[in-house]
Structure formats: structure tokens, C-alpha cells
Design a protein around this motif. Structure first.
Motif, short mmCIF file in Angstrom:
data_model
loop_
_atom_site.label_atom_id
_atom_site.label_comp_id
_atom_site.label_asym_id
_atom_site.label_seq_id
_atom_site.Cartn_x
_atom_site.Cartn_y
_atom_site.Cartn_z
N LEU A 180 0.86 -1.17 0.00
CA LEU A 180 0.00 0.00 0.00
C LEU A 180 0.90 1.24 0.00
O LEU A 180 1.75 1.39 0.87
N THR A 181 0.72 2.10 -0.99
CA THR A 181 1.54 3.29 -1.13
C THR A 181 0.66 4.51 -1.33
O THR A 181 -0.29 4.46 -2.12
N PHE A 182 0.96 5.56 -0.61
CA PHE A 182 0.25 6.80 -0.84
C PHE A 182 1.23 7.96 -0.64
O PHE A 182 2.24 7.84 0.06
N GLY A 183 0.95 9.05 -1.30
CA GLY A 183 1.85 10.19 -1.21
C GLY A 183 1.25 11.41 -1.89
O GLY A 183 0.12 11.37 -2.39
N GLY A 184 2.01 12.46 -1.91
CA GLY A 184 1.54 13.69 -2.52
C GLY A 184 2.68 14.66 -2.73
O GLY A 184 3.79 14.46 -2.22
N SER A 185 2.43 15.67 -3.51
CA SER A 185 3.41 16.73 -3.74
C SER A 185 2.66 18.06 -3.77
O SER A 185 1.54 18.14 -4.31
N TRP A 186 3.28 19.09 -3.21
CA TRP A 186 2.61 20.38 -3.05
C TRP A 186 3.51 21.51 -3.54
O TRP A 186 4.03 22.30 -2.74
#
Length: 469
Positions: A180-186
Motif C-alpha cells: 500500500l503506497t500513498f503520497g503527494g506533492s505540493w
């Protein structure tokens, strides 16, 4: 709506199993040298026997790159040049298409395979041949076990679409692992993105006689306007080189308020002539001519660069699964991939032209005080209609069933696959653009025929010139 289908009949690729392959090998070497099918050849051989230059990226290598999508992954590789991505479609209608090109030869000459199978080309390709290749957005990076990149021509095996090379995506199989992988960029100013992916396998071929693997991924990104970055916020750029000062101008001759043609056929800005400054979203265009006529432009160019998007709004989702059932020496398998990608891109409002007759109310109020005495043509922009917007949705589906194994000393693989790409585009802000464009062209031709000495600058797009120090 655009649609492209590919139906492939059952194909059979067989290679004689060499019985003496491991006679001279030690036990340890025999365990390490597994027989695999190398991209660029249908013959199974040991992993060290690559006859052609094949670059292999394994799952751990992919994770180490930090790539968040298949497009991002391939564009980081040194052998990949000339690929088309979202940034390449700024200011145009590319429907979110992204491709891969080996050594810059072109995406139509780089073959993309999924587990050794051909895939349908992008359904939104144009009559010019653009986008006549596989859209990489359809393949989720989370489902990839390894990528094999053949950086040499393989047209003798695969055909003319593999002249540049082959990219073969191998998906995860015969695994019980879960991930399970989750992430983000801002980033500042826009292009904020969130993403999540999950993968899980069930059963073991060796012990249970079956295996199934499922993977799903979702990501969404906001838009990034060109005005949020200094290098892209305007089409008017100054710089110096070798003691000379230069200016690059990228503009449109159709702003709001409009530019018009004077009695000499030169483009002028009534707003600028009256107020001494150009209106918002424009800049003054000064272009001297060196043909001895003494004519020169002095009008306001619309800064369309500030209306563009570096990245459009994008939303992608995909679901992938495969299952294998072992029956004796035969593996019966089924694979399925479904993906959906939505892209919303915006460009400047529609430009156009309108005739203004001498003696009319508009003429008497705005143009007669400037010394214009004849019928003229105004170049303007339909700003009240808003930006031209393309809302495009791409759907991709690939199904395959088949069997592989050994039969009387021969290795074989037989499969049937169905691959399909559908693209649907919705537009807004465009109504009337075609009619306005035809009216403008007609009026320009009429003006040229009646004034053969007129200099017409209404179609100026960009110029570079040397200015004073």
C-alpha cells in the motif's frame, strides 16, 4: 469520440528446449541462471545471453527512481529522447496523451508491449498522425514488476513500429506480497497532487497450483498556470548577449480592446493612442522595418503566454489483475487492465476580426479622431466567452487469455487478446471560433486585393529583434 481497436488472433511461438543446456553448469550456477524470454527474441534462454542491448529495470530499481507514474519513469532514462508528455502539449489539444521514444526517432517507431503483447494505439490520434502510439497513462507504475527496454531496432521480429526499439512492461505475477503506497506533492502556486496505490497477491503456483494478483492506483493533480512561474508568465523577454540587448516577443495581434488597421494598412491600437499606455494583458509592440518604406508597428500585442497552463488538471485511475492456474505442465492464465484518464486544459479566449465601416458610430467615436478615413478591420478577442477549454476523457481496456507451458520437449505460448482505446473530448469557449476565423481571412483577402501596397501585420505571432543598448 475517437476509437481504436486491436484484435489479435491466437498466436503460437515455440522454441526447442535444448536438453544439454545445464550439463556443464554447477548446481549453484544452474539455480542462478534461470531461463527467461528476452524482449527482442521469442527464444527462451538464460538471463546472461542477451544478443541485443536490453536495459532491465526491476521493481526495486523503479522504486529507487522515485517515479510516481510510468511516464515519469521512462522520461528519466538516458536512452529515451523525444518523448511527448503533458508539457509538450501546452497551448494545444493533446487530450492528455503521453508517449515514449527511443533515441528520439519517434513514438510511432517505438513499440510498447504489455507482457509481450501489443496494445491498442491511442484513440485520440489526429489526421496528421499525431498520437499514433500507445498512451503510457494507461499503465499503472504500481503493477509493474520490471521494464525491459530494447534500445536497438527490432523490426525483423516485431515490424516497422519497432525500428527505434521496444519497451516491454512486465506486470507482477506469482506473488503473494501486499503493498500500500500513498503520497503527494505540493508545489507552490499549483500542480498539487495526491496519489494512492494498492497491490496484493494470493496463492502460489508451486504449492497451491494457482495465483492471482490485483493492483489498483489513483492520482489527481490540480492545474498550474503559467503566471505562477517567472520563466513562463509573459511572452515579452529581455536578455543580453555579446554586448547586444535582445527582446523576444510572443504575442497575438488580437487583444481586447481591439487593434485596427489604419489607412496605410498598419496595425495600431486606438486604446494606446488615446491613453498613452496599453490595456491589461497586453504589451506595446515596436518593430522597425528595414525595407526603406519607413513603416513600423506601434500597437498592443495580446500576451497569450500568460493565459496558458504549464500543467492541466489531471485525474487517473486504473485497475489491473491477473490469474494463473497450473494444470500439469501447462499454465492457464487470464489478464485484465482497465484505466481511465481525464485532462482539463485551457488556453486564451478566441481571437477574431470584425469590419468597421467608415461613418458608423464606432468609427466616428474611436477611429475618426485618430485620422482614419476608410473602412477598416478590427482585431479583437472574445474575452467574455472565457478561455477555450478542452475536457478530455481517455479509457483503455486490455484483456488476454491463454496458455503456456511445455509439450513434448517444446515450449509454447498461445493467447488471445483484445485491446481498445476510447477518447471523448468536450469543448467550451470555442463556439463561433471557426466562423470568426473564416470572416477574418475573407476580409484580409479582400483588403489585400483592393490595396496591393498595404502592409498587413494582423497575423503576427512572434518576432525576435535587436534593440538599442
Amino acid at each position: 469520440m475517437f476509437r481504436r481497436n486491436r484484435r489479435s488472433r491466437i498466436s503460437l511461438a515455440a522454441a526447442l528446449a535444448v536438453s544439454g543446456l545445464g550439463v556443464a553448469a554447477t548446481g549453484a550456477l544452474a539455480q542462478e541462471s534461470q531461463r527467461v524470454e528476452i524482449t527482442g527474441s521469442s527464444i527462451k534462454r538464460i538471463d546472461a545471453e542477451g544478443a541485443l542491448p536490453v536495459t532491465v529495470l526491476k521493481k526495486e530499481d523503479i522504486a529507487a527512481t522515485g517515479a510516481t507514474s510510468t511516464v515519469d519513469l521512462l522520461q528519466r532514462l538516458p536512452g529515451i529522447q523525444g518523448s511527448f508528455g503533458e508539457s509538450g502539449g501546452v497551448g494545444g489539444d493533446n487530450k492528455g496523451f503521453a508517449s515514449v521514444s527511443v533515441h528520439g526517432i519517434g513514438d510511432t517507431r517505438t513499440l510498447v508491449l504489455l507482457n509481450g503483447r501489443r496494445l491498442a494505439q491511442f484513440g485520440g490520434q489526429t489526421l496528421t498522425g499525431f498520437a499514433a502510439a500507445m498512451d503510457l497513462n494507461a499503465i499503472p507504475v504500481s503493477a509493474i514488476q520490471r521494464v525491459e527496454i530494447l534500445t536497438d531496432g527490432a523490426s525483423s521480429v516485431y515490424g516497422a513500429d519497432a525500428i527505434a526499439g521496444v519497451v516491454n512492461f512486465i506486470t507482477v505475477s506469482d506473488s503473494t506480497a501486499g503493498d500500500l503506497t500513498f503520497g503527494g506533492s505540493w508545489p507552490k502556486g499549483g500542480a498539487q497532487e495526491g496519489r494512492i496505490s494498492v497491490q496484493k497477491g494470493f496463492g502460489s503456483l508451486a504449492t497451491d497450483g494457482f495465483n492471482a494478483v490485483f493492483a489498483a492506483a489513483y492520482d489527481k493533480r490540480k492545474q498550474l498556470n503559467s503566471t505562477e512561474r517567472d520563466y513562463a508568465k509573459t511572452g515579452k523577454i529581455f536578455f543580453s548577449a555579446n554586448g547586444q540587448n535582445y527582446r523576444i516577443q510572443q504575442f497575438s495581434a488580437s487583444p481586447i480592446p481591439a487593434n485596427v488597421l489604419d489607412d496605410l494598412g498598419q496595425l495600431i491600437s486606438p486604446y494606446q493612442k488615446t491613453n498613452g499606455v496599453c490595456p491589461s494583458k497586453t504589451f506595446r509592440v515596436i518593430q522597425p522595418y528595414n525595407d526603406g518604406s519607413g513603416l513600423g508597428d506601434d500597437y498592443c500585442g495580446f500576451d497569450f503566454v500568460g493565459e496558458l497552463e504549464i500543467y492541466p488538471v489531471r485525474e487517473r485511475s486504473s485497475l489491473m489483475g491477473n490469474g494463473t492456474l497450473r494444470v500439469g505442465e501447462h499454465d492457464l492464465f487470464a489478464e485484465a487492465l482497465f484505466s481511465k484518464s481525464n485532462s482539463i486544459s485551457r488556453i486564451a479566449p478566441v481571437p477574431g476580426g470584425i469590419p468597421i465601416d467608415a461613418g458608423s458610430a464606432l468609427f466616428n467615436q474611436y477611429l475618426a479622431p485618430l485620422g482614419i478615413t476608410q473602412d477598416t478591420l478590427a482585431f479583437y478577442r472574445l474575452y467574455d466567452m472565457g478561455k477555450r477549454t478542452n475536457d478530455d476523457t481517455s479509457k483503455f481496456m486490455d484483456l488476454a487469455i491463454g496458455s503456456r507451458g511445455a509439450f513434448k520437449g517444446w515450449d509454447y505460448t498461445g493467447s488471445y487478446s483484445h485491446s481498445r482505446s476510447d477518447v471523448k473530448g468536450n469543448i467550451s469557449g470555442y463556439p463561433g471560433a471557426l466562423a470568426v476565423g473564416r470572416l477574418t481571412d475573407s476580409l484580409l483577402r479582400s483588403r489585400r486585393s483592393t490595396r496591393p501596397t498595404t502592409r498587413d501585420t494582423g497575423t503576427v505571432a512572434s518576432r525576435t529583434w535587436t534593440c538599442c543598448s
